[in-house]
Design an enzyme around this catalytic site. Sequence first.
Site, PDB file in Angstrom:
ATOM      1  N   GLU A 284       0.847  -1.194   0.000  1.00 25.30           N
ATOM      2  CA  GLU A 284       0.000   0.000   0.000  1.00 25.30           C
ATOM      3  C   GLU A 284       0.884   1.245   0.000  1.00 25.30           C
ATOM      4  O   GLU A 284       1.762   1.383   0.852  1.00 25.30           O
ATOM      5  CB  GLU A 284      -0.923   0.003   1.231  1.00 25.30           C
ATOM      6  CG  GLU A 284      -1.807  -1.223   1.352  1.00 25.30           C
ATOM      7  CD  GLU A 284      -2.895  -1.266   0.296  1.00 25.30           C
ATOM      8  OE1 GLU A 284      -3.147  -0.224  -0.343  1.00 25.30           O
ATOM      9  OE2 GLU A 284      -3.482  -2.342   0.113  1.00 25.30           O
TER      10      GLU A 284
ATOM     11  N   HIS B  52      -3.034  -2.349  -8.569  1.00 22.74           N
ATOM     12  CA  HIS B  52      -4.385  -2.790  -8.198  1.00 22.74           C
ATOM     13  C   HIS B  52      -5.317  -2.726  -9.402  1.00 22.74           C
ATOM     14  O   HIS B  52      -6.182  -3.590  -9.582  1.00 22.74           O
ATOM     15  CB  HIS B  52      -4.905  -1.907  -7.063  1.00 22.74           C
ATOM     16  CG  HIS B  52      -5.922  -2.580  -6.207  1.00 22.74           C
ATOM     17  ND1 HIS B  52      -6.376  -2.034  -5.029  1.00 22.74           N
ATOM     18  CD2 HIS B  52      -6.589  -3.759  -6.343  1.00 22.74           C
ATOM     19  CE1 HIS B  52      -7.274  -2.845  -4.494  1.00 22.74           C
ATOM     20  NE2 HIS B  52      -7.414  -3.892  -5.263  1.00 22.74           N
TER      21      HIS B  52
ATOM     22  N   ASP C 161      -5.970   2.624  -8.862  1.00 24.57           N
ATOM     23  CA  ASP C 161      -4.649   2.843  -8.277  1.00 24.57           C
ATOM     24  C   ASP C 161      -3.633   1.824  -8.802  1.00 24.57           C
ATOM     25  O   ASP C 161      -4.011   0.702  -9.140  1.00 24.57           O
ATOM     26  CB  ASP C 161      -4.734   2.761  -6.738  1.00 24.57           C
ATOM     27  CG  ASP C 161      -5.339   1.445  -6.246  1.00 24.57           C
ATOM     28  OD1 ASP C 161      -6.464   1.123  -6.667  1.00 24.57           O
ATOM     29  OD2 ASP C 161      -4.689   0.751  -5.442  1.00 24.57           O
TER      30      ASP C 161
END
Length: 221
Positions: free
Chosen positions: A33, A80, A90
């Site tokens: 992330e 993603h 993203d």
Amino acid sequence: MWQLVDENDRAWHAGLSAWEDRTQLNDTSIGVEIVNRGPRETAAGRQWQSYPAPQIEAVIALARDIIQRYDLPPTSILGHSDIAPSRKIDPGPRFPWKRLHEAGVGAWPDDEDTDTYRRRFAHCSPTMAQYQHALSAYGYRLAATGILDEETRDVTRAFQMHFRPASYAGQPDDETAAILWALLARYRPQALVETDLAVPRGCLEPKQETVDSARVQQFTH
């Protein structure tokens, strides 16, 4: 950097997802992330936040470590949006995928192969079914229906944000196809042997018929 989930445990980063012959990628992937505000709408149109250089250097260091420990191929380093193109956008078009490739992280097409296919497709564009099959052969989950539907646009947008961020409207075109075929030549050469991905012959000069790619030639001989 924080490690929030042990790599031996299943996290919930991917969600409804697919790549190659796998679905539900939470159990077969490691999610990274990256803090970024994403897009925002302005009077001048949609604006995307950039990724600071120190942040990208940290991502590269982490990714290289993961790649080495798990012996991952370049085509397994994904955004993603690549694994869930109808749901996610993203990391977006400002994520520097080429910079990562230059540092040994992820895939990128060979420039000469891209130029060769660009010249070829200026005369003979792939059919929609060929284009869809090529996306599927690279790894995206997409059926070769021959119809430019919303799912095809979503996958095209994800592909363009990854490999052609200067233009990512989700509209298939010869430039997108040239990049896609160049990626196949570099990383999935066996796919180009299949007849339904073969480029039509007879509309180019003979010297333009052979893609200048030793990877393809080695496979086909």
